[in-house]
Design an enzyme around this catalytic site. Structure first.
Site, PDB file in Angstrom:
ATOM      1  CE  LYS A 157      -4.170  -1.673  -0.461  1.00  0.00           C
ATOM      2  NZ  LYS A 157      -4.792  -1.423  -1.682  1.00  0.00           N
ATOM      3  CG  HIS A 176      -8.462   1.021  -3.846  1.00  0.00           C
ATOM      4  ND1 HIS A 176      -8.784   1.230  -2.681  1.00  0.00           N
ATOM      5  CD2 HIS A 176      -7.643  -0.270  -3.796  1.00  0.00           C
ATOM      6  CE1 HIS A 176      -8.602  -0.138  -1.828  1.00  0.00           C
ATOM      7  NE2 HIS A 176      -7.762  -0.752  -2.700  1.00  0.00           N
TER       8      HIS A 176
END
Length: 488
Positions: A157, A176
């Site tokens: 991430k 995302h």
């Protein structure tokens, strides 16, 4: 080692990300671009430099594993990475999750370097961190420094966060989302938070997968950032999700925090004794039906998924460009009673751009890019409610997955008839009919036994949307503000 050759690891006490321990070095080159606040916290350069030296000294006394790889399947936008890790299994994790050449490339020069030192503990008073754990991004030195946590998701991430900084500066939207491609080369994008069905609905044997989590949308089309998958495996069903099940039962798959039988080495995916956030990391090619090269053309369809536990959003509605930008900024879904301690009724969750913890620029930067690309490529946008109908959670019923799939397929394939009715609470355009779906389920008010109760619940949710949008109003365009949801 698991019974099928998986590598089983335990990352406790950290079994998830530590968002309050993430910092950005405040420096002149990136300072003006970063949306500073609770998500993007600043730390001084001098603090970083001193901490980096201490981590370097710590690692100099240990074996360190190095991996050269890339993030970004499109060669024009990919970023060369070097990942240093204290644990060999974290190097294997990075090998699976990023794009790793089979043989080292001559002259490889990393543009960013990840340094992961899970056994190093920071001293908050000395180092300027919040706790002994830290994830620090330095855009001037192009270093990601991670310590005090074994959880490998921090590596994945933080690199995604870097892409969310770099790509918008090149007029490329970082997303995302999951994405797949049809037989005619038509790309579809699926936005949605956890529990909305993003992974399930984008997994379709008739539509090969570009990727399941992180993508860029450039002047050339859509491309996957990653070379692998990081699947949540709690209560994974071999019947319902056979492809993911098979991938998690192969040699070299990294299994995080899953309970297992110590004698037989078999996985107990139903147990949450260690954490609800059990994970498996494996290469993309462990999944059948993937797009070679992990690239697709410009999207024809965008689907924004929400699991509305209030039970008032339509199961499918068509969005204008401005409405798509608004719902992208909102990033709405709802937690249901019982999923977390203390939640006894539906609770709205808003995550900007469907990925608030990883966005670096101001949210309207991403929304503006999305709007430009929707207009340029004439993309059809839809809001899909995979949540409840006929009442809120506990009263109504969850949308039928068969009906949801029929609606998603009809939207992607352009088979929804051009006859709509405007819904009054959220300004959404509801199709009057969808092939394979009973017409009575399309208008949510009709599915409630008590229309007055529906009106009260819809008003409540509209108020929550309105309150959330106040955060972006000052930077949103007049066109987006014009379609913003306002309580009646």
């Amino acid at each position: 080692m698991g019974s099928d050759g998986q590598l089983i690891v335990d990352t406790r006490p950290h079994t998830g990300r530590s968002p309050k321990d993430k910092f950005f070095v405040r420096e002149p080159g990136s300072e003006a671009h970063i949306d500073w606040g609770d998500v993007n916290q600043p730390i001084d350069e001098s603090r970083f430099d001193a901490l980096y030296e201490r981590v370097e000294a710590h690692l100099s006394e240990r074996d360190v594993y190095a991996l050269d790889c890339y993030v970004g399947a499109d060669e024009r936008y990919r970023v060369p990475l070097r990942v240093y890790s204290e644990f060999a299994w974290q190097s294997l994790f990075a090998h699976h999750l990023f794009i790793t050449p089979e043989t080292p490339e001559p002259g490889f020069t990393p543009e960013f370097t990840v340094v992961a030192a899970p056994l190093f503990q920071a001293n908050p008073e000395r180092d300027g961190t919040r706790s002994s754990t830290f994830v620090i991004l330095n855009f001037r030195r192009r270093i990601i420094l991670i310590g005090g946590t074994r959880y490998a998701g921090e590596i994945k991430k933080s690199v995604f966060t870097v892409m969310n900084y770099l790509l918008p500066l090149r007029d490329t939207l970082s997303m995302h989302c999951s994405a797949n491609v049809g037989a005619e080369g038509d790309t579809a994008i699926f936005f949605g938070l956890s529990g909305t069905g993003k992974t399930t609905l984008s997994s379709d044997s008739h539509r090969p997968l570009i990727g399941d989590d992180e993508h860029g949308w450039s002047a050339d089309g859509v491309f996957n950032f990653e070379g692998g998958c990081y699947a949540k495996v709690i209560r994974l069903s071999q019947t319902a999700e056979p492809e993911i099940w098979a991938a998690t039962h192969r040699f070299s798959t990294v299994i995080e925090n899953v309970v297992y039988d110590e004698r037989l080495r078999t996985l107990d995916v139903d147990s949450e004794a260690k954490t609800e956030n059990t994970r498996a990391a494996y290469p993309l090619d462990f999944i059948p039906h993937i797009v070679p090269g992990s690239k697709g053309g410009h999207p024809k369809t965008i689907l924004m998924l929400t699991a509305d536990a209030f039970g008032v959003l339509p199961p499918i509605s068509k969005l204008s460009r401005e409405q798509a930008m608004y719902h992208f900024l909102s990033g709405y879904t709802a937690k249901v009673a019982g999923t977390e301690r203390g939640i006894t009724e539906p609770q709205a969750t808003f995550s900007t751009c469907f990925g608030a913890p990883f966005m670096v620029h101001r949210p309207t930067v991403y929304a503006k890019l999305l709007g430009q690309k929707i207009e340029e490529h004439n993309v059809d946008c839809w809001l899909i409610n995979t949540g409840w109908s006929g009442g809120p959670y506990g009263v109504g019923k969850r949308m039928s997955i068969a009906h949801t799939r029929a609606m998603v397929n009809a939207a992607i394939e352009g088979r929804v008839p051009e006859a709509f009715e405007r819904e009054p609470f959220f300004g959404l355009m509801i199709p009057q009919s969808v092939p394979g779906v009973p017409s009575e389920v399309l208008n949510p008010r009709n599915a409630w036994g008590d229309p007055t109760a529906y009106d009260a619940q819809a008003t409540k949710l509209a108020q929550l949307f309105s309150k959330n949008f106040q955060r972006f109003e000052a930077h949103a365009s007049d066109a987006v503000k014009a379609v913003a949801i306002k309580p009646r």
